[in-house]
Design a protein around this motif. Sequence first.
Motif, PDB file in Angstrom:
ATOM      1  N   PRO A   6       0.804  -1.229   0.000  1.00 53.16           N
ATOM      2  CA  PRO A   6       0.000   0.000   0.000  1.00 53.16           C
ATOM      3  C   PRO A   6       0.837   1.279   0.000  1.00 53.16           C
ATOM      4  O   PRO A   6       0.615   2.161   0.824  1.00 53.16           O
ATOM      5  N   TYR A   7       1.799   1.376  -0.916  1.00 56.77           N
ATOM      6  CA  TYR A   7       2.640   2.578  -0.925  1.00 56.77           C
ATOM      7  C   TYR A   7       1.932   3.735  -1.616  1.00 56.77           C
ATOM      8  O   TYR A   7       1.475   3.624  -2.742  1.00 56.77           O
ATOM      9  N   ASP A   8       1.877   4.863  -0.927  1.00 55.29           N
ATOM     10  CA  ASP A   8       1.296   6.077  -1.490  1.00 55.29           C
ATOM     11  C   ASP A   8       2.258   7.231  -1.198  1.00 55.29           C
ATOM     12  O   ASP A   8       2.513   7.537  -0.033  1.00 55.29           O
ATOM     13  N   PRO A   9       2.810   7.854  -2.237  1.00 58.56           N
ATOM     14  CA  PRO A   9       3.823   8.906  -2.010  1.00 58.56           C
ATOM     15  C   PRO A   9       3.267  10.191  -1.385  1.00 58.56           C
ATOM     16  O   PRO A   9       4.051  11.102  -1.071  1.00 58.56           O
ATOM     17  N   ALA A  10       1.952  10.259  -1.188  1.00 58.20           N
ATOM     18  CA  ALA A  10       1.331  11.525  -0.758  1.00 58.20           C
ATOM     19  C   ALA A  10       1.912  12.088   0.548  1.00 58.20           C
ATOM     20  O   ALA A  10       2.150  13.291   0.654  1.00 58.20           O
ATOM     21  N   ALA A  11       2.150  11.208   1.548  1.00 54.78           N
ATOM     22  CA  ALA A  11       2.621  11.695   2.851  1.00 54.78           C
ATOM     23  C   ALA A  11       3.975  12.388   2.715  1.00 54.78           C
ATOM     24  O   ALA A  11       4.188  13.486   3.240  1.00 54.78           O
ATOM     25  N   THR A  12       4.896  11.754   1.980  1.00 55.49           N
ATOM     26  CA  THR A  12       6.220  12.346   1.778  1.00 55.49           C
ATOM     27  C   THR A  12       6.105  13.617   0.935  1.00 55.49           C
ATOM     28  O   THR A  12       6.711  14.642   1.265  1.00 55.49           O
ATOM     29  N   GLN A  13       5.300  13.558  -0.117  1.00 56.59           N
ATOM     30  CA  GLN A  13       5.174  14.710  -1.017  1.00 56.59           C
ATOM     31  C   GLN A  13       4.556  15.929  -0.337  1.00 56.59           C
ATOM     32  O   GLN A  13       5.027  17.054  -0.541  1.00 56.59           O
ATOM     33  N   SER A  32       6.189   8.258   3.752  1.00 55.88           N
ATOM     34  CA  SER A  32       5.266   7.360   3.047  1.00 55.88           C
ATOM     35  C   SER A  32       5.636   5.899   3.272  1.00 55.88           C
ATOM     36  O   SER A  32       4.763   5.047   3.391  1.00 55.88           O
ATOM     37  N   ALA A  33       6.930   5.620   3.356  1.00 56.87           N
ATOM     38  CA  ALA A  33       7.379   4.239   3.559  1.00 56.87           C
ATOM     39  C   ALA A  33       6.882   3.706   4.904  1.00 56.87           C
ATOM     40  O   ALA A  33       6.474   2.548   5.013  1.00 56.87           O
ATOM     41  N   GLU A  34       6.898   4.556   5.919  1.00 55.53           N
ATOM     42  CA  GLU A  34       6.430   4.120   7.246  1.00 55.53           C
ATOM     43  C   GLU A  34       4.939   3.855   7.258  1.00 55.53           C
ATOM     44  O   GLU A  34       4.479   2.846   7.799  1.00 55.53           O
ATOM     45  N   GLN A  35       4.192   4.781   6.624  1.00 54.62           N
ATOM     46  CA  GLN A  35       2.742   4.577   6.504  1.00 54.62           C
ATOM     47  C   GLN A  35       2.439   3.279   5.781  1.00 54.62           C
ATOM     48  O   GLN A  35       1.570   2.505   6.186  1.00 54.62           O
ATOM     49  N   CYS A  36       3.182   3.037   4.712  1.00 56.59           N
ATOM     50  CA  CYS A  36       3.022   1.848   3.879  1.00 56.59           C
ATOM     51  C   CYS A  36       3.303   0.580   4.689  1.00 56.59           C
ATOM     52  O   CYS A  36       2.544  -0.389   4.642  1.00 56.59           O
ATOM     53  N   ALA A  37       4.380   0.611   5.471  1.00 53.95           N
ATOM     54  CA  ALA A  37       4.737  -0.577   6.265  1.00 53.95           C
ATOM     55  C   ALA A  37       3.675  -0.868   7.326  1.00 53.95           C
ATOM     56  O   ALA A  37       3.325  -2.020   7.574  1.00 53.95           O
ATOM     57  N   ASP A  38       3.155   0.213   7.926  1.00 52.48           N
ATOM     58  CA  ASP A  38       2.092   0.041   8.925  1.00 52.48           C
ATOM     59  C   ASP A  38       0.848  -0.604   8.318  1.00 52.48           C
ATOM     60  O   ASP A  38       0.175  -1.405   8.953  1.00 52.48           O
ATOM     61  N   ALA A  39       0.555  -0.198   7.059  1.00 47.22           N
ATOM     62  CA  ALA A  39      -0.673  -0.660   6.407  1.00 47.22           C
ATOM     63  C   ALA A  39      -0.486  -1.995   5.688  1.00 47.22           C
ATOM     64  O   ALA A  39      -1.432  -2.547   5.142  1.00 47.22           O
ATOM     65  N   SER A  40       0.738  -2.527   5.666  1.00 45.99           N
ATOM     66  CA  SER A  40       0.999  -3.771   4.944  1.00 45.99           C
ATOM     67  C   SER A  40       0.345  -4.962   5.631  1.00 45.99           C
ATOM     68  O   SER A  40       0.146  -4.948   6.848  1.00 45.99           O
ATOM     69  N   VAL A  41       0.045  -5.977   4.819  1.00 44.33           N
ATOM     70  CA  VAL A  41      -0.498  -7.212   5.377  1.00 44.33           C
ATOM     71  C   VAL A  41       0.537  -7.787   6.352  1.00 44.33           C
ATOM     72  O   VAL A  41       1.706  -7.928   6.013  1.00 44.33           O
TER      73      VAL A  41
END
Lengths: 184, 172
Positions: free
Chosen positions: B26-33, B54-63
């Motif tokens: 679930p990577y979304d660049p929005a947070a970093t951008q 964004s990478a941290e958000q993505c890792a949190d949301a990962s399965v």
Amino acid sequence: MRLACILAVIASPIVAEGSYDVYDLVPEPAALQDYDPDILLNCLRKSGSRESRQACIGVSSGACFRSASDNHAIASIACTKAELDDWDARMNRVYGDLVHYQTYRDENQLAVEELREMQRAWITFRDTACKWDTFTSRRMQGAAESDADYCMMVLTAQQTLFLMERARMELARVNRIARERAAK
Amino acid sequence: MMRIWIITSVATMVLLPQLAVAQDMPYDPAATQSCLAEMADTDMENTNVCVGRSAEQCADASVGGFSTRSMTACMSAEYGLFDEMLNVEYAKVRGLAADLDKQVNGTSFDDVSMGDRLVQMQRAWIAYRDATCAYERRQFDGGTIGELVYIDCLTTLTADQAFRLQNSVLGL
């Protein structure tokens, strides 16, 4: 950031045994009267992470040229140079220690060679990047010379903090190996 | 000239480890951008605090949640974001440097053109990045942590260099 936490957790049993820190690194007394290296040292001591230590870069030189009564442009050049020398002395000390620790740990010397190569590559990068900055800087605070020294100070400080983190981990490993060898 | 073209076109190319990237990452660049956009207005000197958001958000949301594995996959996507940013900034700066070199007949203040100076810096940066991240990875003797450390190192250094070039756009 979170990665730092993961690494801290993984590294903590090792790190806890080491004591390598900024306190070990007392710089030579600065030639410049207005420059107080303790401001930087205290800031580093109070900061618990590499990220927060980054924020200490420039504190001593900043205080130095704010205390200068006149001619801020000239003071800025001298103060920046003083902090550059301060970090440079720290970096040389940490780098020497790190080579020493890694030599002790690695029988095949591969890591030491990679460390040397990294530092050589960093020096070339620092010189070319700061040369580039001299021609493109927007700071316009003083002469080109001061811009180059400012860039050198920041990059040298960042590299010092990186090497310091590594030295801390390596010292812990060296201590552990030394204990294991003594126990045999 | 050919040689310089080759160097600049591979300016940021790097061989990444084969990462098992889940399709539903679930990577979304929005947070970093959005962090970068905000910092550009308020605190240009500290834009590097945005790197990894964004990478941290993505890792949190990962399965399976936050783990070394999910963070490695997500950080690879973040690396892609900054690698692209670096390429964009590099192209901009190269164009500006070429314009400047034309104005001064191909020479600058000390007989080195700005274009050459840029290529020299970028070449030195690549060597520095490769040597630094290889050295960092070795400390963890490969393994999954080593891969995460490696991709984190690449991302941090690539972002720093992108910011450096971005700043020099304003000064050229």
